[in-house]
Design an enzyme around this catalytic site. Sequence first.
Site, PDB file in Angstrom:
ATOM      1  N   ASP A  20       0.825  -1.216   0.000  1.00 53.68           N
ATOM      2  CA  ASP A  20       0.000   0.000   0.000  1.00 53.68           C
ATOM      3  C   ASP A  20       0.859   1.266   0.000  1.00 53.68           C
ATOM      4  OD1 ASP A  20      -2.334   1.418  -0.059  1.00 53.68           O
ATOM      5  OD2 ASP A  20      -2.722   1.271   2.087  1.00 53.68           O
ATOM      6  N   GLY A  21       0.334   2.318  -0.602  1.00 56.03           N
ATOM      7  CA  GLY A  21       0.993   3.627  -0.549  1.00 56.03           C
ATOM      8  C   GLY A  21       1.547   4.088  -1.890  1.00 56.03           C
ATOM      9  N   ASN A  22       1.226   3.386  -2.956  1.00 52.62           N
ATOM     10  CA  ASN A  22       1.748   3.772  -4.275  1.00 52.62           C
ATOM     11  C   ASN A  22       1.301   5.184  -4.673  1.00 52.62           C
ATOM     12  OD1 ASN A  22       2.600   1.156  -4.317  1.00 52.62           O
ATOM     13  ND2 ASN A  22       1.299   0.486  -6.021  1.00 52.62           N
ATOM     14  N   ARG A  24       0.221   7.706  -2.770  1.00 51.67           N
ATOM     15  CA  ARG A  24       0.808   8.769  -1.938  1.00 51.67           C
ATOM     16  C   ARG A  24       2.275   8.991  -2.289  1.00 51.67           C
ATOM     17  NH1 ARG A  24      -1.096   6.134   3.393  1.00 51.67           N
ATOM     18  NH2 ARG A  24      -1.752   4.559   1.883  1.00 51.67           N
ATOM     19  N   TRP A  25       2.962   7.918  -2.589  1.00 48.85           N
ATOM     20  CA  TRP A  25       4.384   8.034  -2.983  1.00 48.85           C
ATOM     21  C   TRP A  25       4.506   8.932  -4.218  1.00 48.85           C
ATOM     22  CZ3 TRP A  25       7.076   6.804  -7.433  1.00 48.85           C
ATOM     23  CH2 TRP A  25       8.472   6.709  -7.321  1.00 48.85           C
ATOM     24  N   GLU A  67     -12.354  -4.635  -4.140  1.00 53.70           N
ATOM     25  CA  GLU A  67     -12.856  -3.269  -3.935  1.00 53.70           C
ATOM     26  C   GLU A  67     -12.134  -2.252  -4.827  1.00 53.70           C
ATOM     27  OE1 GLU A  67     -12.099  -5.353  -1.285  1.00 53.70           O
ATOM     28  OE2 GLU A  67     -14.232  -5.821  -1.149  1.00 53.70           O
ATOM     29  N   ASN A  68     -10.985  -2.616  -5.372  1.00 55.07           N
ATOM     30  CA  ASN A  68     -10.208  -1.649  -6.172  1.00 55.07           C
ATOM     31  C   ASN A  68     -10.877  -1.294  -7.503  1.00 55.07           C
ATOM     32  OD1 ASN A  68      -7.005  -2.918  -4.977  1.00 55.07           O
ATOM     33  ND2 ASN A  68      -8.091  -1.087  -4.327  1.00 55.07           N
ATOM     34  N   ARG A 186       2.051  -4.799   6.328  1.00 57.77           N
ATOM     35  CA  ARG A 186       1.331  -3.747   5.600  1.00 57.77           C
ATOM     36  C   ARG A 186       2.158  -2.469   5.630  1.00 57.77           C
ATOM     37  NH1 ARG A 186      -4.810  -2.306   4.552  1.00 57.77           N
ATOM     38  NH2 ARG A 186      -4.463  -0.502   3.244  1.00 57.77           N
ATOM     39  N   SER A 194      -7.955  -4.564   5.209  1.00 54.61           N
ATOM     40  CA  SER A 194      -8.568  -4.308   3.898  1.00 54.61           C
ATOM     41  C   SER A 194      -8.942  -5.589   3.149  1.00 54.61           C
ATOM     42  CB  SER A 194      -7.656  -3.424   3.038  1.00 54.61           C
ATOM     43  OG  SER A 194      -7.405  -2.188   3.675  1.00 54.61           O
TER      44      SER A 194
END
Length: 245
Positions: A20-22, A24-25, A67-68, A186, A194
């Site tokens: 997770d965090g792609n 925001r990166w 959910e994506n 995570r 999630s």
Amino acid sequence: MDLDGLDPHRIPRHVACVMDGNGRWATKQGLPRTEGHRAGEEALFDAAQGALELGIPYFTVYAFSTENWRRPGEEVRFLLNVIADQLLTRRRDDLHALGVRIRFIGRRDWRVPRWVLKRMDEAARLTERNTAMTLTVAFNYGGRAEIVDAVRALVEEGVPARKIDEKAIARHLYDPSIPDPDLVIRTSGEYRISNFLIWELAYSELVFTDVLWPDFRRENLREAVREFQARDRRFGNTDSRRGPD
Ligand code: IPE
Ligand code: IPE
Ligand code: MG
């Protein structure tokens, strides 16, 4: 191999990652979110090599959740391309050369384009005899959907209610040959699951890190394994030395 102070006798058998965090990166660098997914694929390849070096037999990554699909169409398309074109085509041969067996868990429903299914099947077929490590890609995966699908399969087989127990459900999960994760990591500072492997992680150790997935490297994996090795797993018992069953 230098295990960097890790105990070679307590390497987790199965490590699973919520990558997770792609987005925001990418945003932090003033780039479109999609660039984060591209960079995330690099991180995955490095982490997989790190898992191999540590002798972790099963490494599972959450690539796309049920959910994506709620995300904007353009991002969904980009994600499918990263997974199918970069990971399953460009990296496939490297992973194959490293002896990695690629498998998939998730729903093969109408939402998954046919060409993506084809790439998945090709990667799985090419690597099916490899034994160095199993890399499982959770794609169009949801933990609740997996349990629903397992129960549906049991009902379709006509299994009577009294025969439905934990073992029967476990046998009908997407890939019953994969052991439950010992360690779930995570990234990105989010403290939630999630909908990832919710049946399987009942007794997994959870490690959360603030590192955004595109920055995750094999050193971060080692760090998480170090944290895992410092934990005391009791499985409901009073003494960790007694083990699960
Ligand atoms: C993880 O990064 C990739 C997928 C969920 C497929 P995100 O795209 O969720 O990145 P953030 O959480 O918005 O930063
Ligand atoms: C979890 O990340 C799914 C994957 C990493 C594929 P999300 O970014 O989709 O999760 P939420 O929305 O923050 O819970
Ligand atoms: Mg996210």
